[in-house]
Design a protein around this motif. Structure first.
Motif, PDB file in Angstrom:
ATOM      1  N   ALA A  86       6.425  -4.562   5.152  1.00 45.21           N
ATOM      2  CA  ALA A  86       5.948  -3.256   5.639  1.00 45.21           C
ATOM      3  C   ALA A  86       4.582  -2.992   5.015  1.00 45.21           C
ATOM      4  CB  ALA A  86       6.951  -2.161   5.283  1.00 45.21           C
ATOM      5  N   GLY A  87       3.562  -3.624   5.606  1.00 43.08           N
ATOM      6  CA  GLY A  87       2.227  -3.497   5.034  1.00 43.08           C
ATOM      7  C   GLY A  87       2.080  -4.369   3.802  1.00 43.08           C
ATOM      8  N   PHE A  88       2.722  -5.545   3.798  1.00 45.77           N
ATOM      9  CA  PHE A  88       2.571  -6.513   2.696  1.00 45.77           C
ATOM     10  C   PHE A  88       1.379  -7.391   3.058  1.00 45.77           C
ATOM     11  CE2 PHE A  88       3.918 -10.522   0.470  1.00 45.77           C
ATOM     12  CZ  PHE A  88       3.806 -10.010  -0.818  1.00 45.77           C
ATOM     13  N   GLY A 140      -5.944  -5.136  12.589  1.00 45.83           N
ATOM     14  CA  GLY A 140      -5.615  -5.045  14.011  1.00 45.83           C
ATOM     15  C   GLY A 140      -6.207  -3.828  14.704  1.00 45.83           C
ATOM     16  N   TYR A 141      -6.058  -2.640  14.119  1.00 46.99           N
ATOM     17  CA  TYR A 141      -6.599  -1.436  14.777  1.00 46.99           C
ATOM     18  C   TYR A 141      -8.134  -1.496  14.806  1.00 46.99           C
ATOM     19  CZ  TYR A 141      -1.897   0.486  14.487  1.00 46.99           C
ATOM     20  OH  TYR A 141      -0.541   0.672  14.628  1.00 46.99           O
ATOM     21  N   GLY A 142      -8.735  -1.958  13.721  1.00 46.59           N
ATOM     22  CA  GLY A 142     -10.191  -2.089  13.667  1.00 46.59           C
ATOM     23  C   GLY A 142     -10.672  -3.057  14.746  1.00 46.59           C
ATOM     24  N   GLY A 174       0.794  -1.237   0.000  1.00 45.39           N
ATOM     25  CA  GLY A 174       0.000   0.000   0.000  1.00 45.39           C
ATOM     26  C   GLY A 174       0.816   1.271   0.000  1.00 45.39           C
ATOM     27  N   GLY A 175       0.417   2.186   0.887  1.00 42.71           N
ATOM     28  CA  GLY A 175       0.979   3.534   0.894  1.00 42.71           C
ATOM     29  C   GLY A 175       2.430   3.637   1.303  1.00 42.71           C
ATOM     30  N   GLY A 176       2.885   2.710   2.108  1.00 43.62           N
ATOM     31  CA  GLY A 176       4.308   2.647   2.435  1.00 43.62           C
ATOM     32  C   GLY A 176       4.810   3.698   3.415  1.00 43.62           C
ATOM     33  N   THR A 177       3.978   4.083   4.402  1.00 44.87           N
ATOM     34  CA  THR A 177       4.507   5.060   5.360  1.00 44.87           C
ATOM     35  C   THR A 177       5.567   4.419   6.269  1.00 44.87           C
ATOM     36  OG1 THR A 177       2.748   4.706   7.002  1.00 44.87           O
ATOM     37  CG2 THR A 177       2.371   6.435   5.362  1.00 44.87           C
ATOM     38  N   ASN A 178       5.411   3.138   6.567  1.00 45.69           N
ATOM     39  CA  ASN A 178       6.467   2.458   7.337  1.00 45.69           C
ATOM     40  C   ASN A 178       7.749   2.360   6.518  1.00 45.69           C
ATOM     41  OD1 ASN A 178       5.741   1.269  10.095  1.00 45.69           O
ATOM     42  ND2 ASN A 178       3.887   0.927   8.894  1.00 45.69           N
ATOM     43  N   LEU A 179       7.593   2.030   5.239  1.00 46.02           N
ATOM     44  CA  LEU A 179       8.762   1.974   4.361  1.00 46.02           C
ATOM     45  C   LEU A 179       9.485   3.317   4.384  1.00 46.02           C
ATOM     46  CD1 LEU A 179      10.420   0.549   2.068  1.00 46.02           C
ATOM     47  CD2 LEU A 179       8.856   1.655   0.468  1.00 46.02           C
ATOM     48  N   GLN A 180       8.702   4.396   4.308  1.00 49.06           N
ATOM     49  CA  GLN A 180       9.294   5.734   4.309  1.00 49.06           C
ATOM     50  C   GLN A 180      10.085   5.981   5.597  1.00 49.06           C
ATOM     51  OE1 GLN A 180       8.809   8.060   1.559  1.00 49.06           O
ATOM     52  NE2 GLN A 180      10.704   8.680   2.588  1.00 49.06           N
TER      53      GLN A 180
END
Ligand code: GRF
Length: 250
Positions: free
Chosen positions: A132-134, A171-173, A13-19
């Motif tokens: 990372a969000g895979f 998980g958060y949901g 997805g958006g990859g904020t962890n990757l960033q």
């Protein structure tokens, strides 16, 4: 002497962890270099983040590989070393009660996609694979090809809950819907089960009465961006030390 580990990243997805990890690498706060970023989705926004940082990228079209297998199972070439009985015996992702047909479909169709993924990944000769969000579960076929030394985990994941509570995709949901007063995130190694491997680090946050799904996700993600680089650094320090000790002994 070697002072950085070689890491590859997989995202969906958006990859904020990757960033956050890319930034930590470039600031030098972690002793790692991201040598590739791969995805199961060629349109994943995170791929652009990697490209911007000069990191090589690739995508493996899981969806079409799985659909191809669904339409015509005989046509999808399975890896020559794929042994369905061996993989079935190891896996704990799908319960036995789901039935043999379902389990075999899952494992065989994923192995087709995982073979394509491995063809991309293995030439990079990485020390660590960072999920990372895979949003794909990995079968024992893939895991054993990365973890060639059974005593040395090499695949790390971040999960949006305080494991072992709330494994799975939301998980958060799940934390929010359950009415928990504390939420959190977990970095762990991957094993043959779903979000069940050894825990490396966790961070928790308070959930107040006026928190919503969105504010919980926001609180969680901000902690993820700190926790993931820290856990990668823990892994890197240990590995670099081991490698340097081996060089000194030789
Ligand atoms: C994160 O919440 C992570 O815990 C989960 O997927 C999400 C990925 O977000 N596995 P991003 O793509 O890193 O922004």
């Amino acid at each position: 002497m070697k002072n950085k580990i070689r890491a590859g990243a997989l995202i969906s997805g958006g990859g904020t962890n990757l960033q956050a990890i890319i930034d930590a690498c470039s600031k030098g706060t972690i002793d790692a270099e991201i040598v590739f970023t791969g995805s199961d989705n060629k349109d994943a926004a995170g791929l652009k983040r990697a490209e911007k940082a000069g990191i090589e990228t690739f995508a493996v079209d899981y969806k079409s590989i799985i659909n191809q297998y669904r339409k015509n199972p005989g046509e999808l070439p399975l890896p020559h070393d794929f042994n369905i009985e061996e993989i079935k015996a190891k896996q704990t992702l799908i319960p036995e009660k789901a039935g043999n047909e379902k389990i075999e479909f899952f494992l065989k169709s994923r192995a087709g996609a995982e073979k394509a993924l491995l063809d991309e990944i293995l030439p990079y000769n990485i020390d660590l694979l960072i999920l990372a969000g895979f949003m794909r579960t990995l079968t024992p076929y893939f895991i054993d090809k990365i973890n060639t030394d059974k005593n040395h985990h090499k695949i790390m994941n971040i999960h949006p809950a305080l494991l072992p509570a709330f494994p799975g995709t939301d998980g958060y949901g799940d934390t929010f819907r359950y009415g928990c007063k504390v939420g959190g995130c977990t970095v762990h190694f991957i094993d043959y089960g779903e979000d069940s491997g050894p825990i490396i680090g966790q961070r928790a946050f308070q959930i107040e009465d006026d928190d919503t799904m969105e504010t919980i996700r926001k609180k969680g993600l901000e902690l993820e961006w700190q926790l993931y680089p820290e856990c990668i650094q823990k892994f890197a320090e240990k590995l670099i030390q081991q490698k340097n000790e081996t060089i000194v002994k030789q």
